[in-house]
Design an enzyme around this catalytic site. Sequence first.
Site, PDB file in Angstrom:
ATOM      1  CG  HIS A  99      45.221  23.083 -35.428  1.00 45.15           C
ATOM      2  ND1 HIS A  99      45.533  24.238 -34.736  1.00 45.15           N
ATOM      3  CD2 HIS A  99      46.169  22.960 -36.393  1.00 45.15           C
ATOM      4  CE1 HIS A  99      46.628  24.781 -35.252  1.00 45.15           C
ATOM      5  NE2 HIS A  99      47.030  24.035 -36.261  1.00 45.15           N
TER       6      HIS A  99
ATOM      7  CG  HIS B  83      46.277  28.967 -29.189  1.00 46.60           C
ATOM      8  ND1 HIS B  83      46.562  30.301 -29.252  1.00 46.60           N
ATOM      9  CD2 HIS B  83      46.109  28.568 -30.471  1.00 46.60           C
ATOM     10  CE1 HIS B  83      46.576  30.704 -30.505  1.00 46.60           C
ATOM     11  NE2 HIS B  83      46.302  29.663 -31.273  1.00 46.60           N
TER      12      HIS B  83
ATOM     13  CG  ASP C 240      39.897  24.759 -32.445  1.00 46.64           C
ATOM     14  OD1 ASP C 240      41.080  25.011 -32.191  1.00 46.64           O
ATOM     15  OD2 ASP C 240      39.544  23.780 -33.122  1.00 46.64           O
TER      16      ASP C 240
ATOM     17  CG  ASP D  74      43.815  25.731 -29.336  1.00 46.10           C
ATOM     18  OD1 ASP D  74      44.773  25.488 -28.583  1.00 46.10           O
ATOM     19  OD2 ASP D  74      43.964  25.977 -30.543  1.00 46.10           O
TER      20      ASP D  74
ATOM     21  CG  HIS E 204      40.821  29.838 -29.735  1.00 45.22           C
ATOM     22  ND1 HIS E 204      42.188  29.900 -29.737  1.00 45.22           N
ATOM     23  CD2 HIS E 204      40.485  28.933 -30.692  1.00 45.22           C
ATOM     24  CE1 HIS E 204      42.677  29.085 -30.659  1.00 45.22           C
ATOM     25  NE2 HIS E 204      41.667  28.473 -31.253  1.00 45.22           N
TER      26      HIS E 204
ATOM     27  CG  HIS F  68      44.464  20.911 -31.323  1.00 45.77           C
ATOM     28  ND1 HIS F  68      43.222  21.435 -31.072  1.00 45.77           N
ATOM     29  CD2 HIS F  68      45.225  21.955 -31.744  1.00 45.77           C
ATOM     30  CE1 HIS F  68      43.225  22.728 -31.312  1.00 45.77           C
ATOM     31  NE2 HIS F  68      44.434  23.075 -31.742  1.00 45.77           N
TER      32      HIS F  68
END
Length: 418
Positions: free
Chosen positions: A198, A84, A9, A48, A11, A165
């Site tokens: 996640h 994502h 994650d 992600d 991002h 995830h």
Amino acid sequence: MFKFAHIADCHIGANRDPTLRDLELSAFRAAVDRCIEERVNFILITGDLFHVNVPDMGAANEAVKKLREAKEAGIEIYAIYGSHDYSPNETSMIDVLDSAGLIRKVTRGRTVEGKLRLEFITDPKTGAKLAGLSARKRGIEKDFFELLDREALEREKGFKVFAFHSALTELKPGYLARMESIPLSLLPRGFDYYAGGHIHQHLLAQMPGYGKIGYPGPLFAGYPRDLELSARGEKRGFYIVYFEEGVKDVRFVEIPVCQYVYVEYDANGKNSAEAQRELLERLAELDVEGKLVVLRIKGELSGGKTSDISSARIRSLLAEKGALYVSINRFALTSKEYVSIRVSGEDATTIENRLFRENVGAVKVSNSTLKGEAGAKLAMELLKVLRQPQKLNEAKKDYEGRILREAVEALQLREVLG
């Protein structure tokens, strides 16, 4: 003894504000630097890595430079898709990096007698065997877990890591009660470590019949809620897993990128003018120099509009005092005089989801009718698509075409309706 880093994650590309974007990349650089310093044998990224499947090229370029440094230091990098950076046709940046040999996806498999049989990837230095399932959009990876040939995975000998995830129903934090999840029983048993992604909160668990289950949480922030949790004391970082024949230890490595100030103000029973004055006075007393400020305003005003409490004035005041960045959460703020629809919730996503569930009727899609939760789910997916910003250097025509294609894909619901 061997060791690997479990990161999830990141991002990268989630934040458009320059300050947050720099902190986002700083966190990723610091994590990779720490992996190199710790001389981990490999890095496993469980989804992600990027906020979208084709991210901003500037941010992606910085991330790739750092991954290259790790690779040149002799560290193998393995990854799966997150919800994502997932791409149904393998056009994600993850696939580009896999094709370039910078990372290796650990989600290869084939269908055998109606079952999904995953192939193990063996790390050449440690002999660790890795397999996993990527996330899908709209949380439909549950269908793939149900098709998984778990017995074949469980028969394999050696030190095994399973990457996924998805939220596990048994381990979901209370505030994520409505998040889609899979039951623990859908994971293959007998693996030494289950590398999750996640859930944006680090947690480590041990369940009967399973090895260690780890969620490292985000390195920085993919959403405003992440900033609020960080400001309230939630640590950000990744795990280092030490192992031989089995897991010997799991250590959380904190990656601090800034200092936070968290302020919660209750405006209940005050009119808007009184609340504005009192809040500004309180903020004026704070030491925010060089710190990221997270302000949560809640309660029901006795008079005036919620907009009378000016976010612009708050940000201006804190900027003058040297605040690094100001995040304001006012979703729990209401007024007796100006309430048409009353919805409880702490963030926009929670409120929107509840509004859709309570107000969306039956939705006709092709030859199917979606009702209740399914209709709300579709509405949320469409809203997510329509909210996407135009990418850097993306022509308006290309942007409009991309949004239209993704909206049509969501409406078709081919993966959900079969």
